[in-house]
Design an enzyme around this catalytic site. Structure first.
Site, mmCIF file in Angstrom:
data_model
loop_
_atom_site.group_PDB
_atom_site.id
_atom_site.type_symbol
_atom_site.label_atom_id
_atom_site.label_comp_id
_atom_site.label_asym_id
_atom_site.label_seq_id
_atom_site.Cartn_x
_atom_site.Cartn_y
_atom_site.Cartn_z
ATOM 1 N N GLY A 111 0.850 -1.187 0.000
ATOM 2 C CA GLY A 111 0.000 0.000 0.000
ATOM 3 C C GLY A 111 0.881 1.230 0.000
ATOM 4 O O GLY A 111 0.818 2.071 0.900
ATOM 5 N N GLU B 252 0.455 -1.323 -4.752
ATOM 6 C CA GLU B 252 -0.649 -0.398 -4.552
ATOM 7 C C GLU B 252 -1.840 -0.880 -5.363
ATOM 8 O O GLU B 252 -1.692 -1.300 -6.500
ATOM 9 C CB GLU B 252 -0.200 1.008 -4.977
ATOM 10 C CG GLU B 252 -1.269 2.067 -4.950
ATOM 11 C CD GLU B 252 -1.919 2.279 -3.587
ATOM 12 O OE1 GLU B 252 -1.207 2.451 -2.589
ATOM 13 O OE2 GLU B 252 -3.164 2.251 -3.525
ATOM 14 N N ASN C 117 -3.220 -6.501 -5.660
ATOM 15 C CA ASN C 117 -3.882 -6.659 -4.375
ATOM 16 C C ASN C 117 -2.979 -7.556 -3.523
ATOM 17 O O ASN C 117 -3.005 -8.773 -3.664
ATOM 18 C CB ASN C 117 -5.264 -7.289 -4.583
ATOM 19 C CG ASN C 117 -6.038 -7.412 -3.289
ATOM 20 O OD1 ASN C 117 -5.474 -7.312 -2.201
ATOM 21 N ND2 ASN C 117 -7.326 -7.631 -3.397
ATOM 22 N N SER C 118 -2.191 -6.916 -2.671
ATOM 23 C CA SER C 118 -1.200 -7.699 -1.926
ATOM 24 C C SER C 118 -1.855 -8.616 -0.903
ATOM 25 O O SER C 118 -1.258 -9.573 -0.447
ATOM 26 C CB SER C 118 -0.219 -6.763 -1.236
ATOM 27 O OG SER C 118 -0.933 -5.885 -0.406
ATOM 28 N N LEU D 73 2.497 1.272 6.044
ATOM 29 C CA LEU D 73 2.457 2.601 6.621
ATOM 30 C C LEU D 73 1.088 3.242 6.388
ATOM 31 O O LEU D 73 0.622 3.330 5.259
ATOM 32 C CB LEU D 73 3.550 3.472 6.005
ATOM 33 C CG LEU D 73 4.960 2.850 5.975
ATOM 34 C CD1 LEU D 73 5.994 3.882 5.548
ATOM 35 C CD2 LEU D 73 5.349 2.255 7.308
ATOM 36 N N ASP E 248 -5.385 1.629 5.555
ATOM 37 C CA ASP E 248 -6.798 1.942 5.699
ATOM 38 C C ASP E 248 -7.302 1.389 7.043
ATOM 39 O O ASP E 248 -7.152 0.204 7.312
ATOM 40 C CB ASP E 248 -7.547 1.270 4.532
ATOM 41 C CG ASP E 248 -8.873 1.936 4.254
ATOM 42 O OD1 ASP E 248 -9.411 2.542 5.188
ATOM 43 O OD2 ASP E 248 -9.347 1.830 3.113
ATOM 44 N N THR F 133 6.701 9.521 4.267
ATOM 45 C CA THR F 133 5.492 9.322 3.475
ATOM 46 C C THR F 133 4.618 10.558 3.490
ATOM 47 O O THR F 133 4.663 11.369 4.419
ATOM 48 C CB THR F 133 4.653 8.151 4.015
ATOM 49 O OG1 THR F 133 4.166 8.526 5.295
ATOM 50 C CG2 THR F 133 5.463 6.885 4.128
ATOM 51 N N GLU F 134 3.811 10.672 2.459
ATOM 52 C CA GLU F 134 2.886 11.800 2.329
ATOM 53 C C GLU F 134 1.900 11.812 3.495
ATOM 54 O O GLU F 134 1.595 12.855 4.056
ATOM 55 C CB GLU F 134 2.139 11.713 0.996
ATOM 56 C CG GLU F 134 2.972 12.057 -0.220
ATOM 57 C CD GLU F 134 3.982 10.999 -0.636
ATOM 58 O OE1 GLU F 134 4.020 9.917 -0.020
ATOM 59 O OE2 GLU F 134 4.747 11.255 -1.575
#
Lengths: 436, 249
Positions: free
Chosen positions: B68, B91, B124-125, B144, B147, B222-223
Site C-alpha cells: 500500500g 498499490e 492486491n497484496s 504505513l 486503511d 510518506t505523504e
C-alpha cells in the site's frame, strides 16, 4: 441495461446446481452418494440401504463435501446449509452437527481421526477437535466448537487434504493457489507456518490427491484445475514436477470438429493406494481418463481413456477404497428450477483400478461394470441413484447445468471497461453520495 | 510519440519533470475484497524483473516491499538509503500506481544512475503476495498508514490480520522486519495485538529501533506521515521481527 443486469443475476441464482458426490468407505464396507441435500448410504456388508438417524432432519441445502475418516468409523458431510454433520458408521446416527458461519465448500479429516477441518466460501479453514473417531459414537454429546486456523484471503477453498504423514494440511482455492501448511499439535491456536505454495495453475484448482507408495511414503501431490491440466508437485518445496494437459488429450480423443472456446475443467481426481494410477474426471469427457504416475521419475502421462458405452456418462465425483481395486464414479446434479429437471445420480464402477507389474497389460483390463456386476447390484443402484432407469436427456441436462454452475462459481466474471464503469455507477455507496 | 509528449507536458511539472499529483487523483480507499482485473504473475519466477529494473543485474531479487505504498514517498527515500537493495511498492489504486511509476521514471531521468532499484506494481497484496515473492525472500515489509476500516464488519479488510500475517511470515526471512505505523490509535492497538499474538513474530527492542535509520522514515518520508505531522497528530508504531518457528510444535 438495468433490466438486463437484473435478469442476468437472477438467472445465475437459478442455474446454480450442486454436482453429485461419491465417497467410498476405506474397506468398501459402504458407499455414500450426496445429491442436493440428500445423503444416501448403501451398506455393502449387509447388502442394504442405510437409514440415517438425525434428530434435526439431515441437511437442508446442497451438500458440497462428503468424506469417511481413514479408519472408516465416521462419515462427515457439509454444504450450503452451513452445517457440518458427523455420522457414526456403526449406528448411522448424526453424532455432531457443527454450525459454520458461512457455506461450507470443503472437508478433511486428520489421518488419526482427531480433527475435522472444513473450509467456508470466504476462504477460512476451521478445525473441530472430535477427540478421535474410535469410541466416537459412545462419547458424550458435547457441543463442539470450530476454531479458525488459516485463511485464503476471500477466495473460495475448493479442496482440503491432509498429507500422507499427517504433518501438513493442503488447501486449494479458486485463485489458482495451493497452500501447504504445517498442521500443528494444537491446531486450535491456528496453523501459522506455511510450508510452501504450489503455483502454476492458470485457473481455479478444483481437486487434489496424494500419490504415495512404500518407496515414497510421503509421496507427491496431484492437482486438477479449470485450466484443464493435471499437475504433479513436490509439495515440500512447492516445485512443479510435471504437467499433463488432459484437456488437449480428451479433445483429441473425441474431436468432432467443434472447437470448444472454453477449456474443459478437471472436476475430480482419485489415486490408487499405491499411487501409480490417477483417475481424472474431465467436464468434456464422457468416461474417465487414467494417468500413469511414475513416482521414481516424477512424471504423469496418459495411460488410457475408459469409455462408458450406452450413455453420456461424465463423472462429477470419484471414489475408491484403499483395499478393493474398484473405481466408483457418480454423475449427477441437484434439482434445478430453470432446467426443470429432477436431481440425477448415476453410479458406475470401473474394475481393475490398480497396477500390475507388467505395465503394458495394465492398460487393457479396465472395464466398466454392468449394473448387475456392481457390488451390491441393483439394490445398491436403487438406493444410491434413487431409481434404476434414467432417461438419456437427463444426462445431457445435468452435464450442462453442472458445467455452468461450476463456471459461475469459480471463474471470475470478465466485464468490458464500459460494463465495469456501468456496474460501478450502480453501486450502493455511490448512490448514497448522489442523494446527499 | 508527439501525442505522448504533449500529455506528459500537461501532467508533469515543467521545472522538475516530476508528475503532478492533481492529475492522479483517486479515491482514498479501494475494496480489497473485490475480484481483480489486472494481470498477476502465476508464480514469483514469472515476475518480470527486466521490465521493472532494466539496469539491474537480473540475478538480484526484491528484498523490500512497501504494501500500500500510496504516492511512494517512503520508497523514494529508501532507494537512496539502500542503493544496493531492490525494492517494490504495491498499490491497489491504479491511478496512484501510475503516479508512482511516472515519479520513479522522472527521477531516473533527472538523477542518472539513481532510483534504478525501485519500482511499483498495481496489485492486491492481500490476495497475491505469494505470487510475487518466494519463501523467505524479503528482509523488510512496510505497512504505513493503512486503511483503518473502523467498522467491525470490515475488520477482515484490514491489511494486518492474524491470518494474513501467516503469509507475511512466509515471504519474510527469519530476522526480517515488519514495520507498521498509523495515526489511528484503534488500528495501532489492533496491529500490535495481531503481531504480539503471532508465534512467528517478536517485538523489536527500543534500542534497536533507535539505531535503525528506517524507523525515522516511517513518520517523515510518506505523504500520509507528513500530513499527520503538519496536523500535529499522534502516530502509533509497531515494529516486529520474523522469528524461527519453535521446533517443539
Amino acid at each position: 441495461m438495468e433490466d438486463n443486469n437484473m435478469e442476468e443475476s437472477e438467472q445465475k441464482l437459478e442455474i446454480e446446481v450442486a454436482p453429485a458426490l461419491i465417497t467410498v468407505h476405506p474397506a468398501q464396507e459402504s458407499v455414500s452418494v450426496a445429491v442436493g441435500s440428500n445423503l444416501r448410504v448403501f451398506n455393502l456388508k449387509d447388502g442394504c440401504g442405510v437409514k440415517l438417524i438425525d434428530e434435526n432432519g439431515g441437511h437442508k441445502d446442497s451438500i458440497r463435501a462428503i468424506r469417511y475418516s481413514k479408519s472408516g468409523h465416521l462419515l462427515v458431510s457439509a454444504g450450503d446449509d452451513k452445517l457440518v454433520k458427523i455420522w457414526g458408521t456403526n449406528s448411522w446416527r448424526c453424532v455432531h452437527s457443527v454450525v459454520s458461519e458461512k457455506r461450507v465448500s470443503a472437508l478433511a479429516i486428520s489421518n488419526d481421526g482427531m480433527f475435522v477441518c472444513f473450509a467456508d466460501k470466504f476462504g477460512v479453514v476451521y478445525v473441530v477437535d472430535i477427540g478421535g473417531d474410535y469410541d466416537f459414537e459412545n462419547a458424550a454429546v458435547a457441543k463442539k466448537k470450530a476454531f479458525p486456523i488459516l485463511s485464503h484471503y476471500c477466495s473460495i477453498i475448493t479442496r482440503l487434504e491432509f498429507s500422507p504423514d499427517g504433518r501438513y494440511i493442503v488447501s486449494a482455492d479458486r485463485d489458482f493457489k495451493i497452500r501447504v501448511t504445517l498442521f500443528p499439535k494444537k491446531p486450535e491456536n491456528g496453523a501459522h507456518e506455511i510450508h510452501s505454495f504450489c503455483l502454476g495453475h492458470t485457473e481455479f484448482v478444483s481437486c487434489l490427491a496424494f500419490v504415495s507408495s512404500k518407496d515414497y511414503p510421503n509421496g507427491f501431490l496431484v492437482s486438477g484445475s479449470g485450466d484443464s491440466t493435471v499437475r504433479l508437485w513436490d509439495y515440500a518445496s512447492g516445485s512443479l514436477l510435471d504437467t499433463c494437459d488432459v484437456g488437449a488429450e480428451a479433445g483429441n480423443l473425441h474431436s468432432n470438429g467443434k472447437q470448444e472456446d472454453i477449456l474443459s475443467a478437471v472436476t475430480d481426481l482419485c489415486a490408487t493406494s499405491d499411487g501409480s494410477l490417477v483417475a481424472v474426471a474431465i467436464q468434456s469427457l464422457p468416461g474417465i481418463m487414467l494417468l500413469k504416475c511414475k513416482l521414481y521419475s516424477r512424471t504423469l502421462s496418459v495411460a488410457k481413456v475408459v469409455h462408458v458405452a450406452g450413455e453420456t456418462f461424465i463423472p462429477t465425483s470419484l471414489g475408491a477404497s484403499s483395499s478393493v481395486p474398484l473405481l466408483w464414479m457418480v454423475m449427477g446434479a441437484s434439482s434445478s428450477n430453470i432446467h426443470d429437471f429432477e436431481s440425477l445420480a448415476r453410479v458406475r464402477v470401473v474394475s481393475g483400478f490398480t497396477t500390475t507389474n507388467d505395465s503394458e497389460s495394465l492398460v487393457s483390463e479396465k472395464l466398466v461394470l454392468a449394473d448387475k456386476e456392481v457390488p451390491g447390484g441393483e439394490p445398491l443402484l436403487q438406493a444410491l441413484q434413487g431409481k434404476l432407469t434414467i432417461g438419456k436427456e437427463a444426462f445431457v441436462m445435468a452435464a450442462e447445468a453442472v458445467q455452468t454452475s461450476m463456471r459461475n462459481l469459480l471463474i471470475k466474471k470478465q466485464y468490458s471497461a464500459e460494463r465495469r464503469e456501468f456496474r460501478k455507477r450502480g453501486r450502493n455507496d455511490k448512490k448514497n453520495q448522489t442523494i446527499d | 510519440m508527439l501525442e505522448h509528449e504533449s500529455i506528459s507536458n500537461l501532467t508533469h511539472s515543467k521545472t522538475t519533470g516530476l508528475p503532478r499529483k492533481r492529475f492522479y487523483r483517486a479515491r482514498a480507499h479501494s475494496n480489497p475484497l473485490s475480484d481483480s482485473h489486472f494481470p498477476v504473475p502465476i508464480s514469483p519466477s514469472q515476475f518480470d524483473y527486466t521490465l521493472h529494473y532494466p539496469k539491474i543485474n537480473s540475478s538480484k531479487k526484491i528484498e523490500f516491499a512497501d504494501i500500500g505504498c500510496g504516492f511512494g514517498g517512503l520508497l523514494i527515500s529508501l532507494s537512496t538509503l539502500f542503493p544496493d537493495k531492490l525494492m517494490i511498492g504495491m498499490e491497489l489504486r491504479d491511478k496512484v500506481t501510475e503516479y508512482v511509476k511516472e515519479r520513479i521514471l522522472a527521477l531516473r531521468v533527472s538523477n542518472p544512475g539513481q532510483y534504478e532499484n525501485v519500482s511499483v506494481v498495481r496489485t492486491n497484496s492481500m490476495k497475491y503476495i505469494p505470487n510475487y515473492f518466494e519463501k523467505g525472500q524479503l528482509s523488510k515489509m512496510f505497512f504505513l498508514f493503512p486503511d483503518p476500516h473502523f467498522k467491525e464488519k470490515n475488520h477482515r479488510r484490514r491489511v494486518i490480520s492474524p491470518h494474513l500475517l501467516d503469509e507475511y511470515a512466509y515471504v519474510l526471512r527469519v530476522g526480517g522486519i515488519i514495520y507498521t505505523i498509523t495515526d489511528v490509535e484503534e488500528l495501532g492497538v489492533w496491529m500490535k495485538s495481531c503481531l504480539d499474538g503471532h508465534p512467528l513474530f517478536e517485538a523489536v527492542s527500543e534500542d534497536e529501533l533507535e539505531a535503525d535509520p528506517v524507523v525515522k522514515l516511517l513518520s517523515t518520508a510518506t505523504e500520509e506521515g507528513q500530513k499527520v505531522a503538519r496536523n500535529e497528530g499522534q502516530t502509533f508504531r509497531a515494529v516486529f521481527r520474523r522469528t524461527a518457528p519453535c521446533v517443539l510444535d
